[in-house]
Motif scaffolding. Structure first.
Motif, PDB file in Angstrom:
ATOM      1  N   LEU A  32       0.798  -1.224   0.000  1.00 41.81           N
ATOM      2  CA  LEU A  32       0.000   0.000   0.000  1.00 41.81           C
ATOM      3  C   LEU A  32       0.838   1.285   0.000  1.00 41.81           C
ATOM      4  CD1 LEU A  32      -2.716  -1.138   2.551  1.00 41.81           C
ATOM      5  CD2 LEU A  32      -3.041  -0.784   0.091  1.00 41.81           C
ATOM      6  N   THR A  33       2.051   1.207   0.545  1.00 44.09           N
ATOM      7  CA  THR A  33       2.858   2.427   0.685  1.00 44.09           C
ATOM      8  C   THR A  33       4.057   2.500  -0.249  1.00 44.09           C
ATOM      9  OG1 THR A  33       4.270   1.429   2.372  1.00 44.09           O
ATOM     10  CG2 THR A  33       2.312   2.628   3.151  1.00 44.09           C
ATOM     11  N   GLY A  34       4.527   1.347  -0.706  1.00 47.12           N
ATOM     12  CA  GLY A  34       5.761   1.326  -1.472  1.00 47.12           C
ATOM     13  C   GLY A  34       7.004   1.376  -0.588  1.00 47.12           C
ATOM     14  N   ILE A  35       6.795   1.306   0.716  1.00 45.41           N
ATOM     15  CA  ILE A  35       7.907   1.294   1.677  1.00 45.41           C
ATOM     16  C   ILE A  35       8.274  -0.162   1.938  1.00 45.41           C
ATOM     17  CG2 ILE A  35       8.649   1.902   4.010  1.00 45.41           C
ATOM     18  CD1 ILE A  35       6.423   4.086   3.954  1.00 45.41           C
ATOM     19  N   ASP A  36       9.553  -0.484   1.832  1.00 45.65           N
ATOM     20  CA  ASP A  36      10.014  -1.848   2.048  1.00 45.65           C
ATOM     21  C   ASP A  36       9.583  -2.354   3.433  1.00 45.65           C
ATOM     22  OD1 ASP A  36      12.401  -3.831   2.970  1.00 45.65           O
ATOM     23  OD2 ASP A  36      12.078  -3.901   0.792  1.00 45.65           O
ATOM     24  N   SER A  37       9.129  -3.597   3.498  1.00 44.19           N
ATOM     25  CA  SER A  37       8.633  -4.147   4.759  1.00 44.19           C
ATOM     26  C   SER A  37       9.700  -4.139   5.855  1.00 44.19           C
ATOM     27  CB  SER A  37       8.075  -5.560   4.562  1.00 44.19           C
ATOM     28  OG  SER A  37       9.078  -6.431   4.095  1.00 44.19           O
ATOM     29  N   SER A  38      10.959  -4.288   5.482  1.00 45.64           N
ATOM     30  CA  SER A  38      12.015  -4.245   6.507  1.00 45.64           C
ATOM     31  C   SER A  38      12.129  -2.838   7.103  1.00 45.64           C
ATOM     32  CB  SER A  38      13.360  -4.711   5.941  1.00 45.64           C
ATOM     33  OG  SER A  38      13.830  -3.812   4.966  1.00 45.64           O
ATOM     34  N   ASP A  39      11.885  -1.811   6.300  1.00 39.95           N
ATOM     35  CA  ASP A  39      11.887  -0.444   6.818  1.00 39.95           C
ATOM     36  C   ASP A  39      10.667  -0.197   7.701  1.00 39.95           C
ATOM     37  OD1 ASP A  39      14.309   0.309   5.707  1.00 39.95           O
ATOM     38  OD2 ASP A  39      13.382   1.109   3.889  1.00 39.95           O
ATOM     39  N   ILE A  40       9.524  -0.737   7.314  1.00 37.61           N
ATOM     40  CA  ILE A  40       8.326  -0.596   8.151  1.00 37.61           C
ATOM     41  C   ILE A  40       8.586  -1.215   9.517  1.00 37.61           C
ATOM     42  CG2 ILE A  40       5.883  -1.221   8.406  1.00 37.61           C
ATOM     43  CD1 ILE A  40       5.843  -1.243   5.235  1.00 37.61           C
ATOM     44  N   ASN A  41       9.227  -2.374   9.514  1.00 39.28           N
ATOM     45  CA  ASN A  41       9.584  -3.022  10.778  1.00 39.28           C
ATOM     46  C   ASN A  41      10.505  -2.122  11.602  1.00 39.28           C
ATOM     47  OD1 ASN A  41       9.724  -5.105  12.708  1.00 39.28           O
ATOM     48  ND2 ASN A  41      11.588  -5.879  11.785  1.00 39.28           N
ATOM     49  N   LYS A  42      11.448  -1.462  10.960  1.00 35.73           N
ATOM     50  CA  LYS A  42      12.354  -0.551  11.670  1.00 35.73           C
ATOM     51  C   LYS A  42      11.588   0.639  12.250  1.00 35.73           C
ATOM     52  CE  LYS A  42      16.326  -1.823   8.876  1.00 35.73           C
ATOM     53  NZ  LYS A  42      17.165  -1.422   7.743  1.00 35.73           N
ATOM     54  N   TYR A  43      10.594   1.147  11.519  1.00 31.15           N
ATOM     55  CA  TYR A  43       9.752   2.222  12.060  1.00 31.15           C
ATOM     56  C   TYR A  43       9.012   1.723  13.300  1.00 31.15           C
ATOM     57  CZ  TYR A  43      10.452   4.940   7.766  1.00 31.15           C
ATOM     58  OH  TYR A  43      11.001   5.648   6.725  1.00 31.15           O
ATOM     59  N   GLU A  44       8.475   0.518  13.214  1.00 30.53           N
ATOM     60  CA  GLU A  44       7.727  -0.036  14.341  1.00 30.53           C
ATOM     61  C   GLU A  44       8.613  -0.254  15.566  1.00 30.53           C
ATOM     62  OE1 GLU A  44       4.095  -2.328  12.035  1.00 30.53           O
ATOM     63  OE2 GLU A  44       5.664  -3.544  12.951  1.00 30.53           O
ATOM     64  N   GLY A  46      11.138   1.709  16.220  1.00 35.68           N
ATOM     65  CA  GLY A  46      11.688   3.008  16.574  1.00 35.68           C
ATOM     66  C   GLY A  46      13.150   3.152  16.218  1.00 35.68           C
ATOM     67  N   LYS A  47      13.603   2.386  15.248  1.00 34.77           N
ATOM     68  CA  LYS A  47      15.023   2.390  14.881  1.00 34.77           C
ATOM     69  C   LYS A  47      15.381   3.456  13.846  1.00 34.77           C
ATOM     70  CE  LYS A  47      16.123  -2.175  16.334  1.00 34.77           C
ATOM     71  NZ  LYS A  47      16.984  -1.990  17.465  1.00 34.77           N
ATOM     72  N   ILE A  48      14.387   3.934  13.087  1.00 38.25           N
ATOM     73  CA  ILE A  48      14.659   4.992  12.109  1.00 38.25           C
ATOM     74  C   ILE A  48      13.611   6.098  12.241  1.00 38.25           C
ATOM     75  CG2 ILE A  48      15.983   3.649  10.438  1.00 38.25           C
ATOM     76  CD1 ILE A  48      13.516   3.151   8.826  1.00 38.25           C
ATOM     77  N   ASN A  49      14.022   7.289  11.878  1.00 37.70           N
ATOM     78  CA  ASN A  49      13.183   8.472  12.011  1.00 37.70           C
ATOM     79  C   ASN A  49      12.110   8.517  10.930  1.00 37.70           C
ATOM     80  OD1 ASN A  49      12.354  10.881  13.104  1.00 37.70           O
ATOM     81  ND2 ASN A  49      13.984  12.085  12.191  1.00 37.70           N
ATOM     82  N   LEU A  50      10.914   8.888  11.329  1.00 30.30           N
ATOM     83  CA  LEU A  50       9.799   9.050  10.390  1.00 30.30           C
ATOM     84  C   LEU A  50       9.806  10.455   9.805  1.00 30.30           C
ATOM     85  CD1 LEU A  50       6.854   7.606  12.458  1.00 30.30           C
ATOM     86  CD2 LEU A  50       7.472   6.845  10.193  1.00 30.30           C
ATOM     87  N   THR A  51       9.613  10.552   8.498  1.00 36.67           N
ATOM     88  CA  THR A  51       9.376  11.857   7.895  1.00 36.67           C
ATOM     89  C   THR A  51       7.865  12.090   7.866  1.00 36.67           C
ATOM     90  OG1 THR A  51       9.181  10.987   5.650  1.00 36.67           O
ATOM     91  CG2 THR A  51      11.408  11.598   6.406  1.00 36.67           C
TER      92      THR A  51
END
Length: 84
Positions: A32-44, A46-51
């Motif tokens: 749905l977003t075009g964001i790689d699932s591994s990056d989504i996991n990192k967002y969940e 809290g390992k990477i900053n959200l824009t």
């Protein structure tokens, strides 16, 4: 104790809670977003900053208002360095 890292972790928990409630997988959100699932996991985690752009994409995919992703219990007083 880092306010930024701790806040990102709380937002990530919120993203996961909503995704879990919606019974959506990481792959669903990736589609749905075009964001790689591994990056989504990192967002969940809290390992990477959200824009703002990413926050909007995730809110659309999760079918919530962007403010709902920021609706976390966060004790800002814990980080207050003014002891006066």
């Amino acid at each position: 104790m880092n306010i930024t890292e701790d806040f990102l972790i709380e937002i990530g928990k919120r993203i996961f809670q909503i995704r879990d409630k919606n019974k959506q997988t990481l792959d669903d959100i990736e589609f749905l977003t075009g964001i790689d699932s591994s990056d989504i996991n990192k967002y969940e985690l809290g390992k990477i900053n959200l824009t703002i752009k990413t926050l909007l994409k995730l809110s659309v995919a999760l079918k919530v208002n962007p403010k709902d992703l920021l609706d976390v219990n966060f004790d800002f007083e814990k980080y207050n360095t003014d002891k006066s």
